[in-house]
Design a protein around this motif. Structure first.
Motif, PDB file in Angstrom:
ATOM      1  N   THR A  69       0.227  10.156   8.781  1.00  0.00           N
ATOM      2  CA  THR A  69       1.487   9.156   8.942  1.00  0.00           C
ATOM      3  C   THR A  69       2.682  10.186   7.446  1.00  0.00           C
ATOM      4  OG1 THR A  69       1.179   7.285   7.210  1.00  0.00           O
ATOM      5  CG2 THR A  69      -0.504   8.569   6.754  1.00  0.00           C
ATOM      6  N   THR A  70       3.565   9.886   7.565  1.00  0.00           N
ATOM      7  CA  THR A  70       4.307  10.377   6.325  1.00  0.00           C
ATOM      8  C   THR A  70       3.319  10.440   4.755  1.00  0.00           C
ATOM      9  OG1 THR A  70       5.183   8.884   6.131  1.00  0.00           O
ATOM     10  CG2 THR A  70       6.370  10.327   7.466  1.00  0.00           C
ATOM     11  N   PHE A  71       2.185   8.931   4.646  1.00  0.00           N
ATOM     12  CA  PHE A  71       1.927   9.050   3.384  1.00  0.00           C
ATOM     13  C   PHE A  71       1.203  10.275   2.725  1.00  0.00           C
ATOM     14  CE2 PHE A  71      -1.397   7.107   1.078  1.00  0.00           C
ATOM     15  CZ  PHE A  71      -0.581   6.084  -0.216  1.00  0.00           C
ATOM     16  N   PRO A  72       1.493  11.248   1.946  1.00  0.00           N
ATOM     17  CA  PRO A  72       1.157  12.064   0.850  1.00  0.00           C
ATOM     18  C   PRO A  72      -0.067  12.263   1.898  1.00  0.00           C
ATOM     19  CG  PRO A  72       2.866  11.538   0.442  1.00  0.00           C
ATOM     20  CD  PRO A  72       2.195  10.322   1.004  1.00  0.00           C
ATOM     21  N   ARG A  73      -1.338  11.322   0.393  1.00  0.00           N
ATOM     22  CA  ARG A  73      -2.492  10.863   0.514  1.00  0.00           C
ATOM     23  C   ARG A  73      -3.154  11.326   1.906  1.00  0.00           C
ATOM     24  NH1 ARG A  73      -6.029   7.076  -2.430  1.00  0.00           N
ATOM     25  NH2 ARG A  73      -8.466   7.986  -2.153  1.00  0.00           N
ATOM     26  N   LYS A 104       0.607  -1.251  -0.018  1.00  0.00           N
ATOM     27  CA  LYS A 104      -0.057   0.079   0.026  1.00  0.00           C
ATOM     28  C   LYS A 104       0.782   1.324   0.086  1.00  0.00           C
ATOM     29  CE  LYS A 104      -3.496  -2.851   0.639  1.00  0.00           C
ATOM     30  NZ  LYS A 104      -3.875  -3.104  -0.586  1.00  0.00           N
ATOM     31  N   GLY A 105       2.206   1.511   0.123  1.00  0.00           N
ATOM     32  CA  GLY A 105       2.801   2.171   0.378  1.00  0.00           C
ATOM     33  C   GLY A 105       3.883   2.498   1.500  1.00  0.00           C
ATOM     34  N   LEU A 106       5.557   2.823   1.439  1.00  0.00           N
ATOM     35  CA  LEU A 106       5.647   2.893   2.460  1.00  0.00           C
ATOM     36  C   LEU A 106       6.212   3.745   3.106  1.00  0.00           C
ATOM     37  CD1 LEU A 106       9.155   0.631   0.819  1.00  0.00           C
ATOM     38  CD2 LEU A 106       6.267  -0.386   2.406  1.00  0.00           C
ATOM     39  N   TRP A 107       4.617   3.979   4.218  1.00  0.00           N
ATOM     40  CA  TRP A 107       4.979   5.498   4.832  1.00  0.00           C
ATOM     41  C   TRP A 107       5.470   5.315   6.854  1.00  0.00           C
ATOM     42  CZ3 TRP A 107       1.115   3.238   2.874  1.00  0.00           C
ATOM     43  CH2 TRP A 107       0.255   2.458   3.191  1.00  0.00           C
ATOM     44  N   ALA A 108       5.488   6.585   7.000  1.00  0.00           N
ATOM     45  CA  ALA A 108       6.231   5.823   8.866  1.00  0.00           C
ATOM     46  C   ALA A 108       5.142   7.140   9.645  1.00  0.00           C
ATOM     47  CB  ALA A 108       7.545   6.585   9.412  1.00  0.00           C
ATOM     48  N   THR A 109       4.844   6.349  10.987  1.00  0.00           N
ATOM     49  CA  THR A 109       3.988   6.589  11.642  1.00  0.00           C
ATOM     50  C   THR A 109       4.542   8.444  12.246  1.00  0.00           C
ATOM     51  OG1 THR A 109       3.241   4.868  12.493  1.00  0.00           O
ATOM     52  CG2 THR A 109       2.662   6.351  14.354  1.00  0.00           C
ATOM     53  N   VAL A 110       3.660   9.138  12.179  1.00  0.00           N
ATOM     54  CA  VAL A 110       3.604  10.548  13.141  1.00  0.00           C
ATOM     55  C   VAL A 110       2.770  10.723  13.944  1.00  0.00           C
ATOM     56  CG1 VAL A 110       4.233  12.770  11.849  1.00  0.00           C
ATOM     57  CG2 VAL A 110       4.931  11.525  10.718  1.00  0.00           C
ATOM     58  N   LEU A 111       4.043  11.322  14.788  1.00  0.00           N
ATOM     59  CA  LEU A 111       3.378  11.878  16.274  1.00  0.00           C
ATOM     60  C   LEU A 111       3.415  13.429  15.904  1.00  0.00           C
ATOM     61  CD1 LEU A 111       4.115   9.481  18.821  1.00  0.00           C
ATOM     62  CD2 LEU A 111       1.645  10.104  17.755  1.00  0.00           C
ATOM     63  N   VAL A 112       2.284  14.548  16.113  1.00  0.00           N
ATOM     64  CA  VAL A 112       2.739  15.505  16.602  1.00  0.00           C
ATOM     65  C   VAL A 112       2.359  16.214  17.508  1.00  0.00           C
ATOM     66  CG1 VAL A 112       2.032  17.634  15.507  1.00  0.00           C
ATOM     67  CG2 VAL A 112       2.320  15.459  13.722  1.00  0.00           C
ATOM     68  N   ARG A 113       2.995  17.417  17.619  1.00  0.00           N
ATOM     69  CA  ARG A 113       2.628  17.775  19.274  1.00  0.00           C
ATOM     70  C   ARG A 113       1.798  19.509  18.700  1.00  0.00           C
ATOM     71  NH1 ARG A 113       6.329  18.955  24.331  1.00  0.00           N
ATOM     72  NH2 ARG A 113       8.190  17.983  23.543  1.00  0.00           N
ATOM     73  N   GLU A 114       0.703  19.767  19.862  1.00  0.00           N
ATOM     74  CA  GLU A 114      -0.171  20.535  19.859  1.00  0.00           C
ATOM     75  C   GLU A 114      -0.737  20.489  21.197  1.00  0.00           C
ATOM     76  OE1 GLU A 114      -3.511  18.231  17.589  1.00  0.00           O
ATOM     77  OE2 GLU A 114      -3.124  18.438  15.650  1.00  0.00           O
ATOM     78  N   ALA A 115      -1.531  21.134  21.471  1.00  0.00           N
ATOM     79  CA  ALA A 115      -1.759  22.071  22.463  1.00  0.00           C
ATOM     80  C   ALA A 115      -1.985  20.811  23.641  1.00  0.00           C
ATOM     81  CB  ALA A 115      -2.189  23.533  22.790  1.00  0.00           C
ATOM     82  N   SER A 116      -3.058  20.216  23.250  1.00  0.00           N
ATOM     83  CA  SER A 116      -3.744  18.796  23.968  1.00  0.00           C
ATOM     84  C   SER A 116      -3.484  17.810  24.109  1.00  0.00           C
ATOM     85  CB  SER A 116      -5.109  18.270  23.438  1.00  0.00           C
ATOM     86  OG  SER A 116      -4.363  17.783  21.983  1.00  0.00           O
ATOM     87  N   GLY A 117      -1.479  17.337  22.951  1.00  0.00           N
ATOM     88  CA  GLY A 117      -0.776  16.437  23.494  1.00  0.00           C
ATOM     89  C   GLY A 117      -0.077  15.849  21.910  1.00  0.00           C
ATOM     90  N   TRP A 118      -0.124  14.422  21.804  1.00  0.00           N
ATOM     91  CA  TRP A 118       0.850  14.482  20.344  1.00  0.00           C
ATOM     92  C   TRP A 118      -0.952  13.571  20.308  1.00  0.00           C
ATOM     93  CZ3 TRP A 118       5.628  15.809  19.552  1.00  0.00           C
ATOM     94  CH2 TRP A 118       6.609  15.818  20.367  1.00  0.00           C
TER      95      TRP A 118
END
Length: 183
Positions: free
Chosen positions: A159-163, A141-155
């Motif tokens: 995903t790095t999958f562009p779509r 399905k595509g080689l993408w990584a899991t991503v966590l982004v910090r927001e004011a409320s937490g993480w």
């Protein structure tokens, strides 16, 4: 996998890797990478390491305020990349409190040397891939990584999958959610 579990996996991988790549970007947009030996990761996802104020790394951090730290754990086919902001810290008390005896090899003037500074880094984004924890995509399905982004409320997960970069957080959902993706 839930966000807390992913954060624990990322912390575990980082804990196994004594050195990481510190990556900055120069004024031409070229990436510059070098190995650093950071202090242990804090609970707040901050990292500190020493460098020379006159280094290219310091110059690029002062200019952009940005830094990427990449931790590769080859035996486990896992990596964590931390992306965030960084500042130069030249406080002598902080340098003295964090000084390691082995640092004299690289910084013979010790913590009072004005050219010795600490880089104080705070992660805003975590990218993660871990084969032992099955935090990997379906390669069909595509080689993408899991991503966590910090927001004011937490993480928040994404995903790095562009779509689906900002559309489909993974929180509380399995990776089966992506079985219908056409790549």
């Amino acid at each position: 996998m839930d966000t807390h579990g992913l954060l624990q996996i990322a912390r575990e991988i980082i804990g196994k890797v004594p050195s990481c790549m510190a990556i900055t970007v120069d004024q031409n947009g070229d990436a510059n990478a070098r190995v650093v030996n950071p202090k242990p990761l804090s609970d707040a996802w901050t990292v500190r390491f020493a460098t020379d104020r006159r280094s290219r790394k310091s110059e690029e951090i002062e200019r952009s305020g940005r830094l990427t730290l990449a931790y590769q754990c080859d035996p486990e086919n896992a990596y964590v990349t931390l992306v965030g902001h960084a500042v130069i810290n030249d406080d002598v008390a902080a340098k003295t409190a964090n000084w390691r005896p082995e640092s004299y090899r690289w910084y013979p003037g010790g913590p009072a040397d004005p050219n010795v500074v600490y880089i104080d880094f705070t992660a805003d984004r975590i990218e993660l891939w871990s084969s032992p924890h099955d935090v990997v995509p379906d390669p069909e399905k595509g080689l993408w990584a899991t991503v966590l982004v910090r927001e004011a409320s937490g993480w928040r997960q994404q995903t790095t999958f562009p779509r689906f970069h900002n559309e489909m957080p993974w929180e509380g959902q399995s990776q089966d959610l992506y079985k219908g993706i056409q790549c």
